[in-house]
Enzyme design. Structure first.
Site, PDB file in Angstrom:
ATOM      1  N   LYS A 166       0.618  -1.203  -0.040  1.00  0.00           N
ATOM      2  CA  LYS A 166      -0.588  -0.150  -0.018  1.00  0.00           C
ATOM      3  C   LYS A 166       0.616   1.359  -0.351  1.00  0.00           C
ATOM      4  O   LYS A 166       2.007   1.177   0.524  1.00  0.00           O
ATOM      5  CB  LYS A 166      -0.649  -0.437   1.267  1.00  0.00           C
ATOM      6  CG  LYS A 166      -2.020  -1.211   1.462  1.00  0.00           C
ATOM      7  CD  LYS A 166      -3.299  -1.090   0.679  1.00  0.00           C
ATOM      8  CE  LYS A 166      -4.817  -2.000   1.238  1.00  0.00           C
ATOM      9  NZ  LYS A 166      -5.674  -1.238   0.253  1.00  0.00           N
ATOM     10  N   LYS A 220     -13.223  -7.813  -6.054  1.00  0.00           N
ATOM     11  CA  LYS A 220     -13.884  -8.037  -4.582  1.00  0.00           C
ATOM     12  C   LYS A 220     -15.450  -8.238  -4.569  1.00  0.00           C
ATOM     13  O   LYS A 220     -16.208  -7.458  -4.526  1.00  0.00           O
ATOM     14  CB  LYS A 220     -13.294  -6.316  -3.978  1.00  0.00           C
ATOM     15  CG  LYS A 220     -11.736  -6.253  -4.099  1.00  0.00           C
ATOM     16  CD  LYS A 220     -11.332  -5.307  -2.874  1.00  0.00           C
ATOM     17  CE  LYS A 220     -10.073  -4.477  -2.661  1.00  0.00           C
ATOM     18  NZ  LYS A 220      -9.040  -4.073  -3.364  1.00  0.00           N
TER      19      LYS A 220
END
Length: 350
Positions: free
Chosen positions: A149, A257
């Site tokens: 990230k 997702k």
């Protein structure tokens, strides 16, 4: 048939940083079906601040589903287009109810512990020391694909961190993916992507915020790093709109997702279009509990995608549920010598 839902709060072992802030807890909802002595369970893992169904009437909609459960999965799924996480929980719950084992939704070599799924190791945002600590832990644990990230600390520090990683581990040793979560401004994105390209990255997820379609299309044409769309897919419901988005932007990858894009059916709509347009894809969990993660992993195996998937989030919480899933040497396994708590669904019903 009877249907109920239960809210559950997951506690992070350690505060986890994203470009949207630091997470210490994650709420999730379980949809539980009962019929003729059998029970089924599905997880509706709405992600506050990210899901399109983060709306005040979320629990009222779950109650409507419970009150209308006799209408059946197909009717309810179509009526829930604006609530993708509930769509996914509904799909799981019906599969669970119909299964011999309520947690074995897609029997396969994976569920028999005969074939694991390769996954990436997730590196959370933080200061340089914390991120290096995570990287070393993942490498010692056998990972060969890492997802970092970025976007929370200053860009120069992130460049220095990537430089330190690549000085120690070349691209043949570690595949590096980065996820900006939309942190770059459109005006600076190409310059930053060019700076990042020296580190031989596999891809970058969502370099700019979703909704900037023209800028994203231009980036995908010019970027020296392959771009993966993630948040860009959220809220695109109709298959015609899905096709138009991918045909326009033409990303190198999309990331699916199920909780955020309408469960199995919604994800499979994206996959069919992406395959036709020769856009690659992989599956990622969205911080669900082990119940939702298990449902995603079992389905993911059936898709025969050999790329590392984003399914390594089960160990993030202190109060997750015991389950057969195990991460080892960069793979996720479904062990057949470890089961679920025998009274888990009953306890959640209380």
């Amino acid at each position: 048939m009877k249907a109920t839902f239960k809210i559950y709060t997951l506690d992070f072992r350690r505060p986890s940083g994203t470009s949207r802030g630091v997470l210490t807890q994650k709420e999730t909802w379980f949809l539980i079906l009962e019929h003729e002595g059998h029970r089924g369970i599905g997880e509706c893992g709405m992600f506050k601040g990210l899901s399109m169904d983060d709306v005040p009437e979320y629990e009222a909609t779950l109650q409507w589903v419970c009150d209308s459960i006799e209408k059946g999965k197909t009717y309810l799924w179509n009526a829930l287009r604006a609530f993708p996480s509930i769509q996914f929980g509904l799909e799981q719950a019906f599969l669970s109810l119909e299964a011999e084992d309520p947690y074995e939704l897609f029997p396969s070599e994976f569920t028999n512990n005969e074939a694991p799924i390769p996954i990436n190791g997730l590196i959370w945002m933080g200061d340089k020391g914390y991120m290096l600590e995570q990287i070393h832990q993942k490498l010692e644990a056998g990972f060969r694909c890492l997802k970092m990230k970025i976007g929370a600390i200053d860009f120069k520090s992130e460049i220095a961190l990537l430089d330190a990683i690549r000085n120690e581990y070349g691209p043949k040793r570690i595949e590096l993916r980065v996820d900006a979560n939309g942190a770059f401004k459109p005006s600076e994105a190409l310059k930053k992507l060019t700076e990042l390209s020296v580190f031989k990255l596999h891809s970058i997820e969502q370099p700019i915020r979703q909704g900037n379609v023209g800028e994203m299309k231009s980036l995908c044409e010019k970027s020296p790093i392959p771009i993966a769309l993630d948040e860009e897919l959220i809220g695109v419901i109709d298959t015609v709109d899905k096709e138009a988005l991918l045909e326009n932007i033409r990303p190198q990858y999309i990331i699916l997702k199920p909780t955020l894009v309408g469960g199995y059916k919604g994800s499979e709509e994206w996959i069919e279009i992406a395959d036709r347009l020769k856009i690659d894809w992989w599956i990622t969990s969205a911080l669900e509990s082990n119940i939702g993660l298990n449902a995603i992993a079992q389905w993911s195996y059936t898709l025969n995608n050999t790329m590392p998937q984003g399914l390594g989030t089960g160990g993030l919480y202190t109060n997750n549920f015991e389950c057969p899933l195990q991460v080892k040497n960069g793979y996720i396994y479904s062990r057949n010598d470890t089961g679920w708590p025998p009274d888990l669904i009953e306890r959640l019903c209380l």
